[in-house]
Write an enzyme that holds these catalytic residues in place. Structure first.
Site, mmCIF file in Angstrom:
data_model
loop_
_atom_site.group_PDB
_atom_site.id
_atom_site.type_symbol
_atom_site.label_atom_id
_atom_site.label_comp_id
_atom_site.label_asym_id
_atom_site.label_seq_id
_atom_site.Cartn_x
_atom_site.Cartn_y
_atom_site.Cartn_z
ATOM 1 N N ARG A 97 12.160 -52.953 38.260
ATOM 2 C CA ARG A 97 12.524 -52.969 36.575
ATOM 3 C C ARG A 97 11.323 -53.867 36.228
ATOM 4 O O ARG A 97 11.006 -54.829 36.478
ATOM 5 C CB ARG A 97 13.712 -53.386 36.401
ATOM 6 C CG ARG A 97 13.993 -53.262 34.923
ATOM 7 C CD ARG A 97 14.278 -51.927 34.345
ATOM 8 N NE ARG A 97 14.941 -51.677 33.239
ATOM 9 C CZ ARG A 97 14.829 -50.553 32.546
ATOM 10 N NH1 ARG A 97 14.106 -49.479 32.712
ATOM 11 N NH2 ARG A 97 15.532 -50.600 31.494
ATOM 12 N N THR A 371 12.289 -40.121 31.770
ATOM 13 C CA THR A 371 12.460 -40.769 32.958
ATOM 14 C C THR A 371 12.082 -39.725 33.837
ATOM 15 O O THR A 371 12.068 -38.572 33.539
ATOM 16 C CB THR A 371 13.649 -41.680 33.124
ATOM 17 O OG1 THR A 371 13.731 -42.600 32.033
ATOM 18 C CG2 THR A 371 14.138 -42.304 34.572
ATOM 19 N N THR A 389 10.359 -44.682 35.420
ATOM 20 C CA THR A 389 10.368 -44.541 34.235
ATOM 21 C C THR A 389 8.996 -45.315 32.985
ATOM 22 O O THR A 389 8.843 -46.395 33.924
ATOM 23 C CB THR A 389 11.537 -44.787 33.229
ATOM 24 O OG1 THR A 389 11.564 -44.352 31.892
ATOM 25 C CG2 THR A 389 12.129 -46.223 33.213
ATOM 26 N N ASP A 413 14.429 -51.721 25.790
ATOM 27 C CA ASP A 413 15.591 -51.509 26.235
ATOM 28 C C ASP A 413 16.333 -52.726 26.156
ATOM 29 O O ASP A 413 17.505 -52.759 26.591
ATOM 30 C CB ASP A 413 15.606 -50.742 27.709
ATOM 31 C CG ASP A 413 15.765 -49.536 27.985
ATOM 32 O OD1 ASP A 413 15.997 -48.664 26.826
ATOM 33 O OD2 ASP A 413 15.669 -48.981 29.330
ATOM 34 N N SER A 442 19.225 -51.166 32.081
ATOM 35 C CA SER A 442 18.928 -49.673 32.189
ATOM 36 C C SER A 442 20.077 -48.767 32.683
ATOM 37 O O SER A 442 21.122 -49.320 33.012
ATOM 38 C CB SER A 442 17.774 -49.474 33.529
ATOM 39 O OG SER A 442 17.588 -48.301 34.145
ATOM 40 N N SER A 443 19.788 -47.742 32.571
ATOM 41 C CA SER A 443 20.841 -46.561 32.902
ATOM 42 C C SER A 443 20.588 -45.770 34.153
ATOM 43 O O SER A 443 21.312 -44.847 34.643
ATOM 44 C CB SER A 443 21.149 -45.603 31.747
ATOM 45 O OG SER A 443 21.435 -46.228 30.480
ATOM 46 N N GLY A 463 17.088 -39.221 31.588
ATOM 47 C CA GLY A 463 17.953 -38.797 30.440
ATOM 48 C C GLY A 463 18.525 -40.193 29.612
ATOM 49 O O GLY A 463 19.583 -39.894 29.010
ATOM 50 N N GLY A 464 17.915 -41.192 29.763
ATOM 51 C CA GLY A 464 18.356 -42.420 29.131
ATOM 52 C C GLY A 464 19.915 -42.700 29.319
ATOM 53 O O GLY A 464 20.278 -42.646 30.574
HETATM 54 N N1 GLY Z 1 14.585 -46.526 30.024
HETATM 55 C C1 GLY Z 1 15.618 -45.663 30.415
HETATM 56 C C2 GLY Z 1 16.419 -46.387 31.459
HETATM 57 O O1 GLY Z 1 15.966 -47.446 32.031
HETATM 58 O O2 GLY Z 1 17.729 -46.219 31.536
#
Ligand code: GLY
Length: 562
Positions: A97, A371, A389, A413, A442-443, A463-464
Site C-alpha cells: 500500500r 482498481t 490500484t 483514502d 483500503s477496501s 470497486g472501491g
Molecule cells: N483505493 C481503493 C481501495 O484501496 O480500496
C-alpha cells in the site's frame, strides 16, 4: 501418452458439459490459469508459467504488463496487496500500500479551516509514496523462480513496440483526458500530439519502457533511487508536491499474516489491515453462516435481505475500528472475526424488517471504483490473488515527465480531518487520519478459499468500497448456490455499506417482485450500473481442472490457460 489420452477424455467430457450450460460456461484449464482485466496481460502470465515460473512469477509479470495495457489501474505508481497460498507451507500477504509522505499531517486537507476536496483528491498532495515495485520485488525474493529481469521484460516489449488501442481503452482515455489535459506529460503519453487515439491505432509508451528497463536492471533501486526517483521529485518540487527523495528511498513493503476465517467448512484467507477487506468479509461470512442461503435461493428477497443486514453491521464496524495497524494499537480483530460476535450480530436481524443504520455515526465518503484484480493458479495449484490500484481511474492523472507512468491519488483514502465527521459524507475519526509514513485504509480484498487442505477458489475485484461485497457474493454464489466460476461472476450484485442506508443493486439483474418485497421490508433501493469486475478461478479437484470466470462488465478482460 496415457496422461495425454486421459486429458483428452476429460476434455471431451468437459466440452459436453460446456454445451449443456453454454450460457455461463467457465474457461477451463489443466495446468495453469491467469484471469485479469486485460487478455494480453493474462497471456503474459501464462507464458511465464509455461517457462517454469511460479504463480508469484506469473503474477509479477502480469502486474507489470497491466501497467502498460490497463492504465486506468494497472500501475507502478500506485500500490496494492498480494495474497499467496502455496500448496506447501503457510499463506502470506504482501502489503505494498502507498504511504503518506513525511510532510503529511492530519489537517492537511484544510484550506482556511475548511475541508478542500480538490486538495484531498486532485492535487500533487493527493499522491502517496508508491508501493507496487517494492511489493512485487519482495514477493519475488520469497517465491520467484525465474530471473526478475525476465518478469519485467514482456512489459518493456509492450511499452516499446506498442499495443493495439482497443475500443474500450480509447473511450476511457478520451473521457479521462478531460481531467488530465492540464498535465503536459499526460497529454504526451495518452494522445497523438493532442489528438485522441482511435481504436486500432498502435500506442507506444517509450518513457515508460525506459523506466521499466531501469526496474528490470536494478530492481526497486531502479524506481526508488536514481533517475526515476529524481524525475518524480523534480515534478513534485515544481508543483508544491510533498514526496522527497528520502520518502522514496525509505518506502518498505511488508509481509503480513493474512486474515483467516472459515465458512461452511471452507478456509478463508484474505487481506489484513491496512485493508478493511479481509476483516469485513469474514465478519459478513460469519453472520451469514447462520442462514440457509442455499434453501433461500440466489437473488431471492430473503437472501438479499440477510446479506444486506450482514453488510450493514460489518461495514459499521469497518468505519469504527479499521486503519493502518502500525499506527493503531488495539484494532479488535479477534472480536470482529469471532463466531460468537457474529452470533450476537445475527440475533439482531429481523427477517421481516430492515434495521436502521444509526445516524449518530456518519455517512461514508465515496471511494473510487477504479482498481484492478487478477487471479493466478499454477500447475501445482499454488495460488495468487492480487489487487492493486491508483485509487481513481488513472489515479491523480499526473504522468511523471520523462518517466512515463501515472502517479496515484491514494491520499484521498485518508479521512478528511480531525473531528470533521458530518452527515454530508466527511469522516474525522482518528484511525485513518493522515500521518507521516502511514498507510491509508483500503477496501481491496484479494481472497483465497481452501477446502480439506486443497486450494478451492481465488477471487477479488476492483470497486472501491463495493469490493468487499462483490467478493462476498462471488463466494456465496459458488459455495451456497453451487454456481460455476463464470456464473458466479455474471450474477447480479448488491451493495450496502451501512451509510448511506440504502441497497445499491445492479440494473436489470433482479426481478421487480424481489425489489418490491425488499421495499416492503423497509429497505431503500438505488439502481446502479455495473458493480466491480471480479476475476475468479475455482479449482475443481474432482475433475482436476481449473475453472475461470472473467467479468464482462468491463471490456478487454480475459482468462489465459495452459
Ligand atoms: N483505493 C481503493 C481501495 O484501496 O480500496
Amino acid at each position: 501418452m496415457r496422461h495425454l489420452i486421459s486429458k483428452l477424455v476429460i476434455l471431451s467430457l468437459l466440452l459436453m458439459g460446456t454445451q449443456l450450460q453454454a450460457a455461463n460456461a467457465p474457461t477451463r484449464a489443466f495446468d495453469g490459469m491467469v484471469v485479469s482485466a486485460n487478455d494480453i496481460s493474462s497471456e503474459i502470465g501464462i507464458e511465464i508459467l509455461r517457462e517454469g515460473g511460479s504463480a508469484v512469477d506469473a503474477a509479477i509479470a502480469t502486474a507489470f504488463a497491466l501497467a502498460v495495457t490497463h492504465p486506468t489501474a494497472g500501475n507502478i505508481g500506485g500500490g496494492g496487496f498480494l495474497v499467496y497460498r502455496p500448496v506447501k507451507g503457510e499463506p502470506i500477504a504482501y502489503d505494498f500500500r502507498e504511504i503518506a509522505p513525511a510532510a503529511s499531517y492530519p489537517e492537511m486537507w484544510l484550506v482556511d479551516g475548511q475541508y478542500n476536496f480538490q486538495k484531498h483528491h486532485m492535487s500533487y498532495w493527493s499522491v502517496g509514496v508508491p508501493g507496487t515495485v517494492a511489493g512485487l520485488y519482495m514477493a519475488w525474493e520469497d517465491e520467484g523462480k525465474l530471473p526478475w529481469k525476465r518478469l519485467v521484460q514482456p512489459a518493456i516489449r509492450l511499452a516499446k513496440e506498442g499495443i493495439v488501442m482497443t475500443h474500450g481503452l480509447s473511450r476511457s482515455l478520451n473521457r479521462a483526458m478531460q481531467r488530465m489535459k492540464v498535465y503536459p506529460a499526460s497529454v504526451k503519453k495518452f494522445t497523438k500530439d493532442g489528438e485522441p487515439y482511435e481504436p486500432g491505432d498502435i500506442w507506444k509508451q517509450p518513457d515508460l519502457a525506459k523506466t521499466l528497463q531501469r526496474i528490470a536492471d536494478k530492481g526497486p533501486d531502479g524506481f526508488y533511487k536514481g533517475k526515476t526517483a529524481e524525475l518524480i521529485v523534480k515534478e513534485m518540487e515544481a508543483n508544491d508536491g510533498l514526496i522527497t527523495l528520502e520518502d522514496l528511498a525509505g518506502y518498505e513493503a511488508k509481509r503480513r499474516e493474512p486474515i483467516r476465517g472459515t465458512y461452511r467448512g471452507y478456509g478463508v484467507i484474505s487481506m489484513p489491515p491496512p485493508s478493511s477487506g479481509g476483516t469485513t468479509l469474514v465478519e459478513m461470512l460469519n453472520i451469514l453462516e447462520g442462514f440457509d442461503l442455499a434453501a433461500m435461493g440466489p437473488g431471492a428477497a430473503d437472501t438479499l435481505h440477510v446479506m444486506t443486514e450482514a453488510m450493514r453491521r460489518a461495514y459499521a464496524d469497518r468505519a469504527k475500528f479499521l486503519g493502518d495497524p502500525d499506527y493503531n494499537e488495539g484494532i479488535p480483530l479477534d472480536r470482529l472475526l469471532s463466531k460468537d460476535y457474529a452470533t450476537e450480530l445475527r440475533s439482531s436481524i429481523d427477517m421481516k424488517k430492515a434495521s436502521v443504520s444509526t445516524p449518530e455515526q456518519f455517512k461514508l465518503l465515496k471511494e473510487s471504483p477504479e482498481t484492478t484484480h487478477f487471479s493466478v493458479v499454477d500447475k501445482e495449484r499454488n495460488a495468487v490473488s492480487l489487487t492493486y490500484t491508483l485509487e481513481w481511474g488513472y489515479g491523480s492523472g499526473i504522468v511523471v515527465p520523462g518517466a512515463g507512468f501515472l502517479l496515484n491519488n491514494e491520499m484521498g483514502d485518508f479521512n478528511a480531518g480531525p473531528g470533521l465527521t458530518n452527515d454530508q459524507g466527511l469522516i474525522g475519526t482518528p484511525a485513518n487520519l493522515a500521518q507521516p509514513g502511514k498507510r491509508m485504509l483500503s477496501s481491496m480484498t484479494p481472497t483465497i478459499l481452501e477446502k480439506d487442505g486443497e486450494l478451492f477458489m481465488v477471487t477479488g475485484t476492483p470497486g472501491g468500497r463495493t469490493i468487499i461485497n462483490t467478493v462476498l457474493q462471488t463466494i456465496l454464489n459458488v459455495v451456497d448456490h453451487g454456481m460455476n466460476a463464470q456464473a458466479a461472476v455474471d450474477a447480479g450484485r448488491i451493495h450496502h455499506q451501512w451509510m448511506p442506508d440504502q441497497i445499491n443493486y445492479e440494473k436489470q439483474m433482479f426481478s421487480p417482485d424481489t425489489l418490491k418485497e425488499l421495499e416492503a421490508r423497509g429497505h431503500a433501493l438505488n439502481e446502479r450500473t455495473n458493480q466491480g469486475s471480479a476475476e475468479v478461478i475455482v479449482n475443481n479437484v474432482r475433475e482436476k481442472v481449473l475453472e475461470g470466470g472473467v467479468d464482462r462488465r468491463v471490456p478487454d478482460g480475459g482468462a489465459a490457460t495452459w
